[in-house]
Design a protein around this motif. Structure first.
Motif, mmCIF file in Angstrom:
data_model
loop_
_atom_site.group_PDB
_atom_site.id
_atom_site.type_symbol
_atom_site.label_atom_id
_atom_site.label_comp_id
_atom_site.label_asym_id
_atom_site.label_seq_id
_atom_site.Cartn_x
_atom_site.Cartn_y
_atom_site.Cartn_z
ATOM 1 N N ALA A 5 0.841 -1.205 0.000
ATOM 2 C CA ALA A 5 0.000 0.000 0.000
ATOM 3 C C ALA A 5 0.872 1.249 0.000
ATOM 4 O O ALA A 5 1.912 1.303 0.668
ATOM 5 N N VAL A 28 -3.481 3.969 -1.754
ATOM 6 C CA VAL A 28 -4.729 4.170 -1.025
ATOM 7 C C VAL A 28 -5.264 5.570 -1.301
ATOM 8 O O VAL A 28 -6.469 5.809 -1.174
ATOM 9 N N ASN A 49 -8.195 6.567 -5.618
ATOM 10 C CA ASN A 49 -8.756 7.582 -4.727
ATOM 11 C C ASN A 49 -7.915 8.854 -4.879
ATOM 12 O O ASN A 49 -6.826 8.948 -4.310
ATOM 13 N N HIS A 63 -8.352 10.577 6.880
ATOM 14 C CA HIS A 63 -8.120 9.461 5.959
ATOM 15 C C HIS A 63 -7.308 8.409 6.716
ATOM 16 O O HIS A 63 -6.089 8.292 6.545
ATOM 17 N N GLN A 65 -6.865 5.392 6.429
ATOM 18 C CA GLN A 65 -6.132 4.390 5.664
ATOM 19 C C GLN A 65 -4.720 4.846 5.329
ATOM 20 O O GLN A 65 -3.877 4.050 4.889
ATOM 21 N N VAL A 69 1.093 3.123 6.022
ATOM 22 C CA VAL A 69 1.227 2.523 4.700
ATOM 23 C C VAL A 69 2.669 2.072 4.477
ATOM 24 O O VAL A 69 3.600 2.498 5.176
#
Length: 327
Positions: A5, A28, A49, A63, A65, A69
């Protein structure tokens, strides 16, 4: 193999993100403040995204997510030396560099990749910038690899040197090796562009390609605030002329049967490149769509990182991350 990611900031036309995707990274989110660049990204990867906003305004707490990462990547606008610090853009370029470091502080990716001018790596002109980045990241226990790559060594038909910072922690750092060249012979402009130069039957295409027997000079997108779609400064244009190319502007079409380009009223015996041909010299795939009119499309291409370089960097980072995870 398991995908990794990433977050990509200052994404532009997506050259770095595309290369990283090929290397096994799925973003992501991607971020850029230019509407035209975001449109380009959405046209090519509707599933990505994409956030259209200034990096300084990005709030990662909105965010979740983004946290932890595998990679934070940034193809930042080119910082300038002290000789050009009076330019308005210079403050913006340094601000984005610092904003990237602050974002790394917040989300703490396993690896950070920053691509910029080659002088950033070792020139005394950028010692203060390097010192800031290292001091801010060292407290998070990142360690640093600074190195320079030339896109020509990775199959890009262009002499394009890029300064790179890769920052990782402990085991991934020990396992990281900067990418090594993927080609043993550089591709020439003639080899890269012969298919398009001959697409309308130009009888002189083969002869032209034999003359264009070297890599291209570095493509430059120029400033968004001034100028049109040309291939660079006077010295660069002379280098293009030696390969039979008129670097003063771009054409709307490749040469016809007798070498005529209908949109070229310059009277020059030299041929002009099309926007699509500059994308080929930047090693974008033929199906990559650039939004906007001619100048806007060319600027996106000139500012981009060539995808093969992003892929080589991504593979090197991914190898280090995966090897550390297996220990």
């Amino acid at each position: 193999m398991e995908r990794l990611a990433s977050i990509d900031v200052c994404s532009g036309a997506g050259g770095l993100a595309l290369g990283l995707e090929r290397a096994g990274f799925d973003p992501v989110l991607l971020l850029d403040n230019k509407p035209i660049a975001c449109e380009t990204l959405r046209r090519n990867r509707p599933s990505w995204n994409i956030l259209e906003m200034d990096l300084g305004d990005f709030d990662p707490t909105m965010h979740r997510q983004a946290y932890g990462v595998d990679l934070l990547s940034a193809g930042l606008p080119r910082v300038k030396s002290s000789a050009t610090t009076k330019r308005v853009e210079t403050g913006l370029e340094l601000r984005l560099m610092k904003a990237t470091v602050r974002l790394a502080h917040t989300i703490q990716p396993k690896a950070l990749l920053v691509e910029n001018v080659p002088d950033l790596v070792a020139s005394p002109e950028f010692e203060e910038v390097r010192g800031y980045m290292e001091s801010e990241l060292a407290c998070l226990e990142y360690r640093f690899h600074w190195f320079v790559l030339n896109a020509a060594d990775f199959g890009v038909p262009q002499d394009r040197k890029q300064g790179v910072l890769v920052a990782l922690r402990d085991r991934p750092y020990d396992g990281f090796q900067p990418p090594t060249p993927t080609v043993t012979r550089h591709m020439t402009v003639g080899e890269a562009l012969l298919p398009s130069m001959s697409a309308r039957g130009w009888t002189g295409a083969e002869e032209w390609a034999a003359q264009a027997n070297r890599v291209a000079p570095t493509l430059v997108g120029g400033s968004d605030n001034r100028g049109g779609a040309d291939l660079g400064l006077t010295g660069t244009k002379r280098a293009w002329a030696q390969m039979g190319i008129n670097g003063a502007a771009l054409s709307d079409e490749v040469p016809g049967l007798h070498g005529i380009q209908e949109s070229d009223a310059s009277g020059s015996p030299l041929r002009k490149l099309t926007v699509e041909q500059t994308a080929t010299l930047q090693s974008f795939p033929r199906d990559w769509i650039f939004a906007g009119k001619k100048t806007a499309r060319y600027r996106q291409i000139g500012h981009a990182s060539p995808p093969p370089v992003g892929e080589a960097l991504g593979r090197a980072v991914a190898d280090a991350l995966r090897s550390s995870a297996s220990i």
